[in-house]
Scaffold this motif. Structure first.
Motif, PDB file in Angstrom:
ATOM      1  N   VAL A 129       1.010  -1.443   0.500  1.00 12.05           N
ATOM      2  CA  VAL A 129       0.284   0.499  -0.184  1.00 12.05           C
ATOM      3  C   VAL A 129       1.157   1.714   0.094  1.00 12.05           C
ATOM      4  CG1 VAL A 129      -1.934  -0.683   1.178  1.00 12.05           C
ATOM      5  CG2 VAL A 129      -0.416   0.202   2.603  1.00 12.05           C
ATOM      6  N   ASN A 130       0.541   2.588  -0.339  1.00 13.47           N
ATOM      7  CA  ASN A 130       1.038   3.540  -0.521  1.00 13.47           C
ATOM      8  C   ASN A 130       1.312   3.967   0.906  1.00 13.47           C
ATOM      9  OD1 ASN A 130       2.393   5.685  -1.855  1.00 13.47           O
ATOM     10  ND2 ASN A 130       0.844   7.209  -1.628  1.00 13.47           N
ATOM     11  N   LEU A 131       2.552   4.465   1.385  1.00  7.08           N
ATOM     12  CA  LEU A 131       2.566   5.390   2.634  1.00  7.08           C
ATOM     13  C   LEU A 131       3.223   6.124   2.427  1.00  7.08           C
ATOM     14  CD1 LEU A 131       4.515   1.839   3.959  1.00  7.08           C
ATOM     15  CD2 LEU A 131       1.893   2.843   4.340  1.00  7.08           C
ATOM     16  N   ILE A 132       3.320   6.968   1.467  1.00  2.84           N
ATOM     17  CA  ILE A 132       4.070   8.647   1.217  1.00  2.84           C
ATOM     18  C   ILE A 132       3.293   9.100  -0.140  1.00  2.84           C
ATOM     19  CG2 ILE A 132       6.025   9.331   0.953  1.00  2.84           C
ATOM     20  CD1 ILE A 132       6.928   7.938   3.255  1.00  2.84           C
ATOM     21  N   LEU A 154       1.386  11.604  -9.748  1.00  2.71           N
ATOM     22  CA  LEU A 154       1.469  11.227  -8.074  1.00  2.71           C
ATOM     23  C   LEU A 154       1.737  12.126  -6.956  1.00  2.71           C
ATOM     24  CD1 LEU A 154       5.210   9.459 -10.292  1.00  2.71           C
ATOM     25  CD2 LEU A 154       3.063   8.702  -9.193  1.00  2.71           C
ATOM     26  N   ALA A 155       0.821  13.271  -7.158  1.00  2.00           N
ATOM     27  CA  ALA A 155       1.327  14.280  -6.619  1.00  2.00           C
ATOM     28  C   ALA A 155      -0.110  14.044  -5.398  1.00  2.00           C
ATOM     29  CB  ALA A 155       0.451  15.284  -7.305  1.00  2.00           C
ATOM     30  N   ASN A 156       0.298  14.573  -3.910  1.00  2.00           N
ATOM     31  CA  ASN A 156      -0.381  14.718  -3.289  1.00  2.00           C
ATOM     32  C   ASN A 156      -1.851  13.574  -2.871  1.00  2.00           C
ATOM     33  OD1 ASN A 156      -0.200  16.921  -2.484  1.00  2.00           O
ATOM     34  ND2 ASN A 156      -0.850  17.537  -4.046  1.00  2.00           N
ATOM     35  N   LEU A 157      -0.574  12.084  -3.457  1.00  2.00           N
ATOM     36  CA  LEU A 157      -1.131  10.525  -3.112  1.00  2.00           C
ATOM     37  C   LEU A 157      -1.441   9.849  -1.613  1.00  2.00           C
ATOM     38  CD1 LEU A 157       1.113   8.527  -5.487  1.00  2.00           C
ATOM     39  CD2 LEU A 157      -0.768   9.055  -6.240  1.00  2.00           C
ATOM     40  N   ASP A 158      -3.253   9.421  -2.006  1.00  2.00           N
ATOM     41  CA  ASP A 158      -3.916   8.939  -0.382  1.00  2.00           C
ATOM     42  C   ASP A 158      -3.117   8.234   0.138  1.00  2.00           C
ATOM     43  OD1 ASP A 158      -5.834  10.241  -1.412  1.00  2.00           O
ATOM     44  OD2 ASP A 158      -7.243   8.590  -1.903  1.00  2.00           O
ATOM     45  N   LEU A 159      -2.677   8.325   1.628  1.00  2.00           N
ATOM     46  CA  LEU A 159      -1.556   7.298   2.513  1.00  2.00           C
ATOM     47  C   LEU A 159      -2.495   5.853   2.598  1.00  2.00           C
ATOM     48  CD1 LEU A 159       0.046  10.220   4.751  1.00  2.00           C
ATOM     49  CD2 LEU A 159       0.773   8.394   2.921  1.00  2.00           C
TER      50      LEU A 159
END
Length: 315
Positions: free
Chosen positions: A226-229, A248-253
């Motif tokens: 999962v995306n952590l950053i 890729l800007a402000n991807l959900d955490l």
């Protein structure tokens, strides 16, 4: 948390404060804070750089810290890479965040556990907090192995950083490494231009050289399922991230569940690498085909969950 963290910042106090406060929340063993100097031709930066440096007042007395405040401006290439070298002159391993890389809180124990697990495994070059798949592919394992090295929030060891060169990469060695790594000429030329441009100073960055260093040593990386950053720095005052509309800007955490589920086999995920290839070498036809595949896999996983509660298949 028993792991130290390095925060690299410059002239954006709002971003540096947000990321620093998240670090403090994670309660690391120590905070290292590196801030580059203001540029001579931009006198208005002096006040902003001072604001960033004054953020040390927010660090509680329970967390020890060290600072590296440069009197002059070194730019992205030397400023960042020299800060990391400074960090690893003092620590065997640790977590590295630039001011615009805002982490989920679970990123810290994720890195901590894997830094310990892979401490002496020289095939592993780093641990990333990035997952750019926007939850369209689901894995049972907590992470996967990759031949790419994403550095928007990451962790590594002194033993991996040793030997890194920000400059002076020889053309013959570069071409030799890339020729062994890639089959298609377009891939070789793309990476050759990126790495050579960064090493020679035509492009002011350090991360292409880090990728090359790991490829030269035949290493792979770890990436979470999962995306952590979330990169919160896509805006007009950014250096390389100025397109606010970037995908890729402000991807959900997301938060990674514990205990971690470790992969039973060390193999690279083919589909994930196709995704990275499509994004590194943009081509409308490739992107269309891959998006169709992603949508199919997303539908398939949702159907499995609906039928029998399966959390997703391995791909």
């Amino acid at each position: 948390m028993s792991v130290p963290v390095l925060l690299i910042a410059f002239n954006r106090p709002d971003l540096a404060e947000k990321t620093l406060m998240r670090m403090i929340e994670a309660n690391p063993s120590k905070i290292y804070f590196a801030v580059d100097g203001a540029r001579i031709d931009k006198p208005e930066e002096l006040a902003k750089v001072k604001q960033v440096r004054n953020l040390t007042s927010l660090i509680p007395t329970s967390i020890p810290y060290e600072v590296r405040f440069s009197d002059t401006n070194h730019g992205c290439r030397e400023g960042v890479s020299s800060a990391i070298t400074w960090f690893f002159s003092k620590e065997e391993s640790g977590i590295i965040l630039e001011d615009d890389c805002f982490p989920d809180l679970s990123f810290f124990p994720f890195c901590e556990e894997l830094l310990i697990k892979y401490k002496d495994d020289h095939q592993i070059g780093m641990i990333s907090g990035d997952n750019f798949f926007r939850n369209k592919i689901h894995l049972k394992d907590s992470y996967f192995y990759s031949t790419y090295f994403h550095i928007w929030g990451w962790a590594t060891w002194r033993r991996a950083w040793n030997g890194y060169q920000s400059t002076g990469i020889q053309h013959e060695e570069l071409y030799s490494v890339l020729s062994k790594k890639f089959f298609f000429k377009r891939q070789i030329l793309k990476w050759y231009n990126w790495i050579n441009g960064s090493s020679s100073g035509k492009v002011d960055t350090w991360d292409h050289q880090w990728t090359f260093h790991n490829w030269k040593e035949n290493r792979i990386s770890i990436m979470p399922n999962v995306n952590l950053i979330s990169n919160i720095g896509f805006r007009s005052d950014g250096t390389h991230t100025i397109d606010e509309n970037s995908q890729l800007a402000n991807l959900d955490l997301d938060s990674i569940p514990f205990p971690l589920v470790h992969p039973k086999k060390r193999k690279l995920k083919f589909l994930y690498h196709i995704f990275v290839e499509v994004n590194y070498y943009p081509n409308k036809i490739y992107q269309l085909v891959f998006n169709l595949i992603l949508n199919y896999l997303e539908f398939k996983s949702s159907l499995l969950i609906l039928i029998n509660g399966n959390k997703g298949e391995k791909f």
